[in-house]
Design an enzyme around this catalytic site. Structure first.
Site, short mmCIF file in Angstrom:
data_model
loop_
_atom_site.label_atom_id
_atom_site.label_comp_id
_atom_site.label_asym_id
_atom_site.label_seq_id
_atom_site.Cartn_x
_atom_site.Cartn_y
_atom_site.Cartn_z
CE LYS A 87 1.32 0.65 4.22
NZ LYS A 87 2.26 1.76 4.42
CE1 TYR A 146 -1.83 -0.64 7.22
CE2 TYR A 146 -0.27 1.14 7.51
CZ TYR A 146 -0.55 -0.14 7.12
OH TYR A 146 0.44 -0.93 6.61
#
Length: 321
Positions: free
Chosen positions: A98, A182
């Protein structure tokens, strides 16, 4: 039908060496067989835990290796889309670090490439494979804290190294892309809702990258406040506030590294704590990927989910100007 995936890692990144390489090696139905790096010194630690590892000195030669079924990509952020697309066109399954892309629209092209190739492609968003997040989603759905009204989230660490890729604008650095993924994605995962509006966004910049970002957002049924920083003392926590209780995850993102994974549910004076001292979300992520690629199981974090988180990141940048 194959009973396991033969994995290769595209680049000898420190994170791949310390976390994902060992996780691929340890996961059921997977085997680490190849690495792409031109540095024998960087390859040596991988070969230490993966005997017989084949090392390719170019990325193109690596992707041409017919003995590789799946590729893990830990390259800098600005290279994720390019090499995920190339790996898919080479007939490989792909697990890419990511953020999957630097803008939501870029993920549309990867979804099309995935579908054309008939392979699994996903962002390495490991937290949704951890049992604490599945428990949080189930508790919220069953009404354990009543009606959700507010989510608070924070994630920070200190890194002012100008040579680190996280502090370079040309590599897609900055706190929002590195760890905002996140605090935004976990909220979407637990609630199943998408942000309607970024109400406010305060972002501090340093040499072209964001080092502090505090936002307020409105979701269909609750409000949200979150911040990330790469210039604060290490911290992470996510709290869901409901009409009948509060649910808190005290080590939501770096379980076992930052501390023990715990989920606390407080209702009045009663506190119930759930603990997962041993769960390794990196190994669980690889095992879920293997099962999806080999058996067609649903994958917990498809590209469509990652596109939603990237859309929220895009909204934050747009609000911040």
């Amino acid at each position: 039908m194959a009973d396991h995936l033969r994995w290769g890692i595209l680049g000898a990144a420190k994170f791949a060496r310390e976390f994902m390489g060992p996780a691929i090696h340890a996961a059921r139905r997977g085997e680490l067989v190849a690495l792409a790096t031109s540095s024998p010194e960087k390859a040596a630690p991988f070969a230490a835990f993966a005997p017989g590892l084949r090392v390719h000195d170019s990325y193109d030669a690596f992707l041409a290796d017919p003995e590789i079924d799946a590729v893990y990509i830990p390259l800098p952020n600005h290279l994720h889309v390019e090499w995920t697309d190339k790996a898919l066109k080479a007939g490989k399954h792909v697990l890419c670090e990511k953020p999957m892309a630097l803008a939501a629209g870029e993920i549309d092209g990867l979804i099309a490439a995935r579908d054309t190739a008939g392979k699994l492609a996903a962002e390495a968003y490991m937290i949704v494979h951890h049992p604490q997040w599945h428990k949080a989603r189930a508790l919220l759905a069953e009404g354990a804290i009543g009606t959700l009204r507010m989510v608070d989230a924070g994630f920070s660490f200190f890194n002012d190294d100008g040579g680190n890729i996280r502090n370079k604008p040309e590599t897609g650095g900055g706190g929002i892309r590195d760890i905002g993924v996140y605090i935004y994605g976990c909220t979407r995962f637990v609630t199943g809702e998408e942000p309607e509006e970024i109400v406010s966004a305060r972002v501090d910049w340093e040499n072209g990258v964001d080092t502090f970002a505090s936002i307020a957002a409105r979701f269909p049924s609750f409000d949200y406040a979150g911040y990330v920083s790469t210039r604060l003392s290490p911290y992470q926590e996510v709290t869901f506030h409901g009409t009948d209780g509060v649910m808190k995850l005290t080590t939501p993102f770096n379980a076992r590294v930052f501390g023990e994974a715990r989920l606390e549910v407080r209702r009045g004076m009663e506190v119930v704590t759930h603990r997962w001292p041993q769960a390794d979300h990196y190994v669980l992520q690889v095992e879920a990927f293997n099962a999806s690629a080999l058996d067609g199981d649903d994958y917990p974090c498809p590209l469509e989910f990652s596109r939603g988180t990237q859309r929220m990141i895009d909204m934050v940048f747009a609000k911040a100007g």
